[in-house]
Design a protein around this motif. Structure first.
Motif, PDB file in Angstrom:
ATOM      1  N   LYS A  18       0.820  -1.210   0.000  1.00 31.93           N
ATOM      2  CA  LYS A  18       0.000   0.000   0.000  1.00 31.93           C
ATOM      3  C   LYS A  18       0.851   1.256   0.000  1.00 31.93           C
ATOM      4  N   HIS A  19       0.423   2.206  -0.808  1.00 32.19           N
ATOM      5  CA  HIS A  19       1.077   3.501  -0.891  1.00 32.19           C
ATOM      6  C   HIS A  19       0.755   4.305   0.363  1.00 32.19           C
ATOM      7  N   ALA A  22      -2.697   5.753   0.264  1.00 36.31           N
ATOM      8  CA  ALA A  22      -3.773   4.850  -0.170  1.00 36.31           C
ATOM      9  C   ALA A  22      -5.109   5.169   0.497  1.00 36.31           C
ATOM     10  N   LYS A  29      -6.006  11.058  -4.934  1.00 37.47           N
ATOM     11  CA  LYS A  29      -5.163   9.996  -5.489  1.00 37.47           C
ATOM     12  C   LYS A  29      -5.088  10.066  -7.014  1.00 37.47           C
ATOM     13  N   TYR A  36       2.315  12.000 -11.242  1.00 35.16           N
ATOM     14  CA  TYR A  36       3.353  10.959 -11.340  1.00 35.16           C
ATOM     15  C   TYR A  36       3.499  10.498 -12.792  1.00 35.16           C
ATOM     16  N   GLN A  57       1.684   1.432  -9.321  1.00 39.86           N
ATOM     17  CA  GLN A  57       1.315   2.585  -8.508  1.00 39.86           C
ATOM     18  C   GLN A  57      -0.197   2.660  -8.298  1.00 39.86           C
ATOM     19  N   ALA A  60      -1.016   0.150  -5.707  1.00 41.59           N
ATOM     20  CA  ALA A  60      -0.579   0.595  -4.385  1.00 41.59           C
ATOM     21  C   ALA A  60      -1.492   1.681  -3.833  1.00 41.59           C
ATOM     22  N   LEU A  61      -2.035   2.524  -4.720  1.00 37.62           N
ATOM     23  CA  LEU A  61      -2.939   3.593  -4.307  1.00 37.62           C
ATOM     24  C   LEU A  61      -4.392   3.141  -4.262  1.00 37.62           C
ATOM     25  N   ASP A 102       8.604   9.639  -4.790  1.00 35.72           N
ATOM     26  CA  ASP A 102       7.979   8.766  -5.782  1.00 35.72           C
ATOM     27  C   ASP A 102       8.571   9.016  -7.173  1.00 35.72           C
ATOM     28  N   ALA A 171       6.167   7.188   5.971  1.00 43.95           N
ATOM     29  CA  ALA A 171       6.095   6.799   4.552  1.00 43.95           C
ATOM     30  C   ALA A 171       7.407   6.237   4.020  1.00 43.95           C
ATOM     31  N   TYR A 174       8.043   2.683   2.624  1.00 41.79           N
ATOM     32  CA  TYR A 174       7.473   2.367   1.308  1.00 41.79           C
ATOM     33  C   TYR A 174       8.553   2.479   0.237  1.00 41.79           C
TER      34      TYR A 174
END
Length: 459
Positions: A18-19, A22, A29, A36, A57, A60-61, A102, A171, A174
């Protein structure tokens, strides 16, 4: 569990990462992922490899993969409104830093960053209005990510905190799996009026002294002691409820020394001695320990876990001693009401004028001693004490000479409802040895099961 079930479980562990964002709103998001995706498109329409990264991604989000096509379309257009929307959404410092990490994570995954990717990254650092310290943090942490170097990452984070950067600490694992920040603390002295509160797990690399009128707050923190590290409370205040104090394999000092303290209570503190250092030594102090745990604490001479001397009051209640040991006296605890002669020349006490011998009044209640051992007094060695021992459990406590569990010299002992199981003395002594002592109500002192060779011996 079938082979397929096992493979599916491993897949979920590996790929469902998981981001940090998330749990944010869908609008946030989708805007984030579009920003991104702009980096993925900066060199032209994204390759299949880039699309795979985008899908990871999205997963993950926790955004549906069908959004990938729209994200690419919007990113390729890079309209002013989209860019402004991204900047508006990323309004908090931590959000900006995560976004930049990221971007760097994607740009350097092939271990090189193209000119257009570099220009894109620099432009977004400027658009997000990152200050010098924030840029420094992002660029240095991305090197730790590239090298998979936990030590470098720790140094980068500590430097960022010193520069008051709003580090997105939760974070960072991650981007660097397994990363846990530990603050490094070297030799330090706190004087009158000074206070220090630890807010992160800490590695102690030197001696920390808390003088009179000063305060050190370790509540709930984990502190690891390295070679030469110790905490000395000399007339000051320490708060450590719920803390964990643990020794490294090269630790060589008693973790916590308490002296010249009027009254101190420590609750629910866990001490891990790594089989090479003592947990606490106390002098001229009134200390109460409640619900504390002592594991694998050790001292070569006396008191594997606790050394208490030259003080009038000591309470140990509902504490657990596991696998604590000494090559001398008292596998778990050494208590001397008077200043023991063997300690008079030691720097721990410092200079004090001669004074009347002090007899300690102590209570040990509801404690568990499991597999504690020593040359003499497998669990507790007492000298010059008026002691109450109530509802304690001694299991597999051993010594070569003296008492398998307890030795008491020149003491008055009142014991009630204690339990001794499989405690053994090596040289035909006893589980409880009393020399020159008074034992109040021996019939109610405790029960003995599978203990050798004797139960209570008075000389």
């Amino acid at each position: 569990m079938s082979i397929l079930d096992n493979l599916q479980r491993i897949k979920e562990q590996l790929f469902h990462h998981k981001h940090p964002f998330a749990e944010e709103s869908v609008r946030f998001k989708k805007t984030y992922i579009t920003g991104y995706t702009m980096l993925l498109c900066v060199d032209g329409y994204p390759s299949e490899m880039a699309k795979d990264e985008l899908h990871k991604q999205l997963e993950a989000l926790e955004i549906k993969e069908t959004f990938a096509k729209l994200a690419i379309q919007q990113a390729m257009a890079a309209e002013d409104a989209l860019v402004h929307n991204i900047l508006n959404v990323l309004h908090e410092p931590m959000q900006k830093l995560v976004f930049m990490l990221d971007l760097y994570a994607y740009a350097q995954q092939d271990r090189k960053i193209t000119e257009k990717e570099q220009a894109f990254l620099v432009l977004f650092e400027e658009l997000l209005r990152l200050n010098y310290a924030e840029v420094h943090f992002v660029r240095n942490f991305r090197m730790a990510m590239l090298r998979q170097d936990q030590e470098v990452a720790n140094k980068v984070v500590q430097a960022a905190f010193e520069q008051e950067v709003a580090v997105p600490l939760d974070a960072l694992s991650y981007f660097l799996p397994g990363f846990v920040y530990e603050e490094r603390l070297t030799t330090m002295s706190l004087f009158t009026g000074q206070k220090r509160k630890l807010t992160y797990a800490t590695v102690l690399q030197g001696e920390v002294t808390v003088g009179q009128g000063a305060e050190l707050d370790l509540n709930g923190m984990t502190v690891t002691f390295l070679d030469g590290a110790s905490i000395i409370v000399d007339g000051g205040v320490i708060k450590a409820d719920g803390a964990t104090l643990q020794a490294s394999m090269d630790a060589n000092q008693t973790m916590l020394s308490i002296r010249n303290v009027g009254a101190l209570t420590l609750q629910d503190v866990t001490f891990h001695g790594a089989n090479n250092v003592r947990a606490i030594q106390m002098d001229n102090a009134q200390v109460t320990l409640e619900g504390c745990t002592f594991e694998k604490c050790f001292d070569e001479a006396r008191g594997g876990a606790l050394y208490f001397t030259n003080s009038e009051h000591f309470i140990v209640r509902d504490c657990t001693f596991e696998h604590c040991s000494s090559l001398g006296k008292g596998g778990a605890m050494y208590v001397a009401g008077t200043e023991a002669s063997h300690m008079k020349a030691r720097s721990f006490f410092g200079f004090r004028p001669a004074r009347k011998v002090t007899r300690v009044t102590m209570l040990i209640e509801g404690c568990t001693f499991n597999e504690t051992r020593a040359e003499m007094s497998g669990a507790i060695h007492m000298y010059e004490a008026t002691a109450q021992l109530k509802n304690n459990t001694f299991t597999t406590c051993t010594s070569r000479i003296g008492g398998a569990a307890i030795d008491a010299y020149a003491c008055t002992v009142d014991g009630q409802q204690n339990t001794f199981t499989a405690c053994q003395a090596g040289l035909n002594e006893a589980v409880v040895m009393l020399k020159g002592d008074t034992l109040e109500a021996p019939a109610t002192f405790g029960t003995f099961e599978a203990c050798e060779p004797q139960t209570i011996l008075q000389k």
